[in-house]
Scaffold this active site. Structure first.
Site, PDB file in Angstrom:
ATOM      1  N   GLU A   1     -25.433  90.123 -59.131  1.00  0.00           N
ATOM      2  CA  GLU A   1     -24.830  88.715 -59.693  1.00  0.00           C
ATOM      3  C   GLU A   1     -24.708  87.754 -58.471  1.00  0.00           C
ATOM      4  O   GLU A   1     -25.252  86.681 -58.799  1.00  0.00           O
ATOM      5  CB  GLU A   1     -23.586  88.749 -60.400  1.00  0.00           C
ATOM      6  CG  GLU A   1     -23.324  89.751 -61.572  1.00  0.00           C
ATOM      7  CD  GLU A   1     -23.070  91.545 -61.048  1.00  0.00           C
ATOM      8  OE1 GLU A   1     -22.431  91.934 -61.954  1.00  0.00           O
ATOM      9  OE2 GLU A   1     -23.266  91.730 -60.111  1.00  0.00           O
TER      10      GLU A   1
ATOM     11  N   CYS B   1     -17.559  89.591 -58.836  1.00  0.00           N
ATOM     12  CA  CYS B   1     -18.668  88.939 -59.547  1.00  0.00           C
ATOM     13  C   CYS B   1     -17.982  88.041 -60.520  1.00  0.00           C
ATOM     14  O   CYS B   1     -18.700  86.964 -60.875  1.00  0.00           O
ATOM     15  CB  CYS B   1     -19.672  89.897 -59.958  1.00  0.00           C
ATOM     16  SG  CYS B   1     -20.586  90.730 -58.567  1.00  0.00           S
TER      17      CYS B   1
ATOM     18  N   CYS C   1     -17.887  93.306 -61.859  1.00  0.00           N
ATOM     19  CA  CYS C   1     -16.805  93.612 -61.208  1.00  0.00           C
ATOM     20  C   CYS C   1     -15.840  92.349 -61.051  1.00  0.00           C
ATOM     21  O   CYS C   1     -16.268  91.147 -61.311  1.00  0.00           O
ATOM     22  CB  CYS C   1     -17.117  94.272 -59.914  1.00  0.00           C
ATOM     23  SG  CYS C   1     -17.617  93.204 -58.461  1.00  0.00           S
TER      24      CYS C   1
ATOM     25  N   HIS D   1     -23.977  92.400 -54.195  1.00  0.00           N
ATOM     26  CA  HIS D   1     -24.433  92.672 -55.724  1.00  0.00           C
ATOM     27  C   HIS D   1     -25.283  91.707 -56.224  1.00  0.00           C
ATOM     28  O   HIS D   1     -25.579  90.437 -55.952  1.00  0.00           O
ATOM     29  CB  HIS D   1     -22.909  92.169 -56.349  1.00  0.00           C
ATOM     30  CG  HIS D   1     -21.728  93.347 -55.960  1.00  0.00           C
ATOM     31  ND1 HIS D   1     -20.791  93.794 -57.135  1.00  0.00           N
ATOM     32  CD2 HIS D   1     -21.613  94.033 -55.048  1.00  0.00           C
ATOM     33  CE1 HIS D   1     -19.959  94.647 -56.357  1.00  0.00           C
ATOM     34  NE2 HIS D   1     -20.544  94.901 -55.129  1.00  0.00           N
TER      35      HIS D   1
END
Length: 157
Positions: free
Chosen positions: A54, A85, A82, A52
Site C-alpha cells: 500500500e 497502511c 495494517c 508494504h
C-alpha cells in the site's frame, strides 16, 4: 474496469512478491479509472519495515499525480491494510479502500481494529472480500511453502 479487474492487477503484483519470497501482497491505486500507482510487499528484499504494498502504491500515485492528496483514488489491495497502511490511507485522503482477504492478526479496516471509525479528519469507504478466495489462497500457499521450507531446514524443531 470493475473492482475485480483492478484486484486482479493487485493479485499479479502479489504473485511477483511471492516469486521473490515476500509475503504476497499487492496493491494498485486508481485515479478516475486509471492505475496511477502500483506496489508489492518488499520488506525482506529491501530490509525495510515500511515497504508494504500500500505504501509503495500510494508513493507512486503521489509522484505520478504531483501531490499528496489522493482524494479521487481508490486503493485495491489483496490483504486488509495494517495500522501503518491504514494511517497512510487516511493521511493521503484515499477515497475508497477495496481489499480481498481479511487479516485477523493485523487488519485495521474491521478485522482486528477499524482505524477508519476513529474521529480522524478523513474516513475512506471500505469494500471487503473482492476476489477473497484468490487473495486468501496465495497467502495460504505462501505460508504453507514457508513452513515446509523451515521444517526441511530444521527437522528436529
Amino acid at each position: 474496469m470493475t473492482d475485480e479487474d483492478y484486484m486482479r492487477e493487485a493479485l499479479s503484483l502479489a504473485k511477483k512478491a511471492f516469486e521473490l519470497g515476500e509475503v504476497p501482497v499487492g496493491a494498485v491505486a486508481v485515479w478516475e479509472g486509471k492505475i496511477v500507482g502500483r506496489g508489492m510487499n518488499l520488506r525482506e528484499t529491501d530490509k525495510n519495515a515500511l515497504r508494504h504494498a500500500e505504501i509503495a502504491a500510494i508513493d507512486e500515485a503521489c509522484r505520478n499525480l504531483g501531490g499528496w492528496r489522493l482524494w479521487k483514488c481508490d486503493l485495491y489491495v489483496t490483504l486488509e491494510p495494517c495500522p501503518m497502511c491504514a494511517g497512510a490511507i487516511i493521511n493521503s485522503r484515499i477515497k475508497r479502500v477495496i481489499y480481498g482477504a481479511s487479516d485477523p492478526k493485523a487488519g485495521s479496516c474491521g478485522s482486528l481494529a477499524n482505524l477508519f471509525e476513529l474521529p480522524y479528519n478523513h474516513k475512506p469507504e471500505v469494500t471487503s472480500g473482492v476476489l477473497e478466495k484468490e487473495c486468501s489462497e496465495i497467502l495460504s500457499d505462501f505460508f504453507a511453502k514457508l513452513r515446509e521450507k523451515r521444517k526441511k531446514e530444521n527437522p528436529s524443531g
